[in-house]
Design an enzyme around this catalytic site. Structure first.
Site, PDB file in Angstrom:
ATOM      1  N   GLU A 147       0.835  -1.419   0.000  1.00  0.00           N
ATOM      2  CA  GLU A 147       0.044   0.133   0.070  1.00  0.00           C
ATOM      3  C   GLU A 147       0.844   1.134   0.050  1.00  0.00           C
ATOM      4  OE1 GLU A 147      -2.651  -0.442   3.474  1.00  0.00           O
ATOM      5  OE2 GLU A 147      -4.143  -1.596   2.021  1.00  0.00           O
ATOM      6  N   TYR A 158      -4.741  -9.431   3.960  1.00  0.00           N
ATOM      7  CA  TYR A 158      -3.510  -9.601   3.165  1.00  0.00           C
ATOM      8  C   TYR A 158      -3.348 -10.979   2.831  1.00  0.00           C
ATOM      9  CZ  TYR A 158       0.967  -9.205   1.125  1.00  0.00           C
ATOM     10  OH  TYR A 158       1.966  -8.946   0.324  1.00  0.00           O
ATOM     11  N   GLY A 209      -5.195 -15.686  -6.259  1.00  0.00           N
ATOM     12  CA  GLY A 209      -5.890 -16.500  -7.512  1.00  0.00           C
ATOM     13  C   GLY A 209      -6.194 -17.858  -7.172  1.00  0.00           C
ATOM     14  N   GLY A 224      -8.923 -17.834  -4.625  1.00  0.00           N
ATOM     15  CA  GLY A 224     -10.192 -17.730  -3.919  1.00  0.00           C
ATOM     16  C   GLY A 224      -9.839 -17.499  -2.377  1.00  0.00           C
ATOM     17  N   GLY A 235      -9.194 -14.768  -0.568  1.00  0.00           N
ATOM     18  CA  GLY A 235      -9.660 -13.399  -0.347  1.00  0.00           C
ATOM     19  C   GLY A 235     -11.228 -13.664  -0.154  1.00  0.00           C
ATOM     20  N   ASN A 269      -6.413   1.167  -5.819  1.00  0.00           N
ATOM     21  CA  ASN A 269      -6.285  -0.447  -5.835  1.00  0.00           C
ATOM     22  C   ASN A 269      -7.312  -0.884  -6.680  1.00  0.00           C
ATOM     23  OD1 ASN A 269      -5.751  -3.023  -5.461  1.00  0.00           O
ATOM     24  ND2 ASN A 269      -5.555  -2.717  -3.162  1.00  0.00           N
ATOM     25  N   TYR A 321     -14.054  -6.486  -4.601  1.00  0.00           N
ATOM     26  CA  TYR A 321     -15.127  -6.273  -3.629  1.00  0.00           C
ATOM     27  C   TYR A 321     -16.376  -6.149  -4.413  1.00  0.00           C
ATOM     28  CZ  TYR A 321     -11.190  -5.377  -0.433  1.00  0.00           C
ATOM     29  OH  TYR A 321     -10.122  -5.671   0.269  1.00  0.00           O
TER      30      TYR A 321
END
Length: 163
Positions: A31, A90, A97, A99, A101, A128, A135
């Site tokens: 970030e 994080y 990639g 899944g 998150g 971002n 999201y």
């Protein structure tokens, strides 16, 4: 078996402090905010594990920590119930990639519902785009009409001394 099926999410323990600190530094790097990191193991132990001001969950794949999420309880006067505010999420680049998150957000959504809370919220940096797209794909709605303000450092100290 999907990547999400391989991820085991569990509450963090004090034994995870070093891993959590490492994730916070990786997140700050991604970030572009490394110069703002002031966390120490003692601060994390005090505020998360002793005082209970926040909670952390760890995601593991075959015993390797792949990611973490730090969150805390918020409260909405409009909804009249608490909510969960996700402060940090994080996933290590080599585990993205798969899944994971989505698995973390689902876990927190289920926790929000299980606790009888009314909201799951988080912030995202405007630049971002990959995270914003992710999201939105989950059905999250941006709160474009709100701007977050912050007092910290000298400005916070100066204002506090004006009582």
């Amino acid at each position: 078996m999907t990547g999400q099926d391989r991820l085991a999410i569990r509450p963090a323990t004090p034994d995870d402090v070093d891993a959590i600190i490492g994730f916070i530094h990786m997140l700050a790097d991604s970030e572009r905010m490394q110069d703002e990191v002031a966390i120490t193991p003692d601060l994390l132990r005090k505020w998360v594990f002793s005082e209970g001001r926040a909670e952390v969950v760890m995601g593991e794949v075959d015993g390797v920590v792949a990611g973490f999420a730090l969150f805390y309880t918020s409260y909405s006067t409009f909804v009249g119930r608490p909510g969960i505010y996700l402060d940090d999420l994080y996933i290590r680049p080599e585990f993205r990639g798969n899944g994971f998150g989505t698995a973390f957000i689902r876990y927190l959504a289920a926790l929000t519902v299980e606790r009888g809370y009314g909201r799951l919220e988080w912030g995202c940096l405007d630049w971002n785009r990959p995270a914003i797209g992710f999201y939105l794909s989950l059905g999250a709605q941006p709160m474009d009409e709100w701007t977050t303000y912050r007092l910290s450092g000298d400005a916070l100290q100066d204002l506090a001394t004006q009582l």
